[in-house]
Design a protein around this motif. Sequence first.
Motif, PDB file in Angstrom:
ATOM      1  N   ILE A  16       0.835  -1.203   0.000  1.00 23.77           N
ATOM      2  CA  ILE A  16       0.000   0.000   0.000  1.00 23.77           C
ATOM      3  C   ILE A  16       0.872   1.256   0.000  1.00 23.77           C
ATOM      4  N   GLU A  17       1.953   1.233   0.765  1.00 30.97           N
ATOM      5  CA  GLU A  17       2.880   2.371   0.769  1.00 30.97           C
ATOM      6  C   GLU A  17       3.455   2.603  -0.627  1.00 30.97           C
ATOM      7  N   LYS A  18       3.844   1.519  -1.284  1.00 33.36           N
ATOM      8  CA  LYS A  18       4.419   1.623  -2.627  1.00 33.36           C
ATOM      9  C   LYS A  18       3.399   2.202  -3.610  1.00 33.36           C
ATOM     10  N   LEU A  19       2.172   1.671  -3.592  1.00 32.93           N
ATOM     11  CA  LEU A  19       1.120   2.190  -4.473  1.00 32.93           C
ATOM     12  C   LEU A  19       0.831   3.653  -4.184  1.00 32.93           C
ATOM     13  N   GLN A  27      -2.540   6.465   1.529  1.00 36.23           N
ATOM     14  CA  GLN A  27      -2.762   5.040   1.750  1.00 36.23           C
ATOM     15  C   GLN A  27      -4.243   4.775   2.006  1.00 36.23           C
ATOM     16  N   SER A  28      -4.887   5.697   2.701  1.00 35.82           N
ATOM     17  CA  SER A  28      -6.323   5.550   2.958  1.00 35.82           C
ATOM     18  C   SER A  28      -7.107   5.500   1.658  1.00 35.82           C
ATOM     19  N   ASN A  29      -6.722   6.330   0.708  1.00 31.71           N
ATOM     20  CA  ASN A  29      -7.420   6.349  -0.581  1.00 31.71           C
ATOM     21  C   ASN A  29      -7.223   5.028  -1.324  1.00 31.71           C
ATOM     22  N   ILE A  30      -6.016   4.482  -1.270  1.00 32.07           N
ATOM     23  CA  ILE A  30      -5.748   3.181  -1.904  1.00 32.07           C
ATOM     24  C   ILE A  30      -6.660   2.112  -1.293  1.00 32.07           C
TER      25      ILE A  30
END
Length: 88
Positions: A16-19, A27-30
Amino acid sequence: MKRTQIYLTEEEKKAIEKLSDERGTTQSNIIREAIDEYVAKEETKSKKKSIMDFAGIWKDKEDIPDVREMREGWGRRMKRLGLDPDDS
């Protein structure tokens, strides 16, 4: 929006951090996007199942007249009345 907490594995957190970094978003949006996609997919599966369940609802009924026979009868009646059943 409602705040909530979730537990992630180390691998999930890193992914998630990478995306988040790649997309320039939080990260919340991911996580919200992933949840929205999952929910939409499940709703589609549920609708498909409902349609398929409904599609066979009358398959074993024996008291329904054969539509082909009914149409042939209508055609004969129309011919007797001087009407062409094939004219649309």
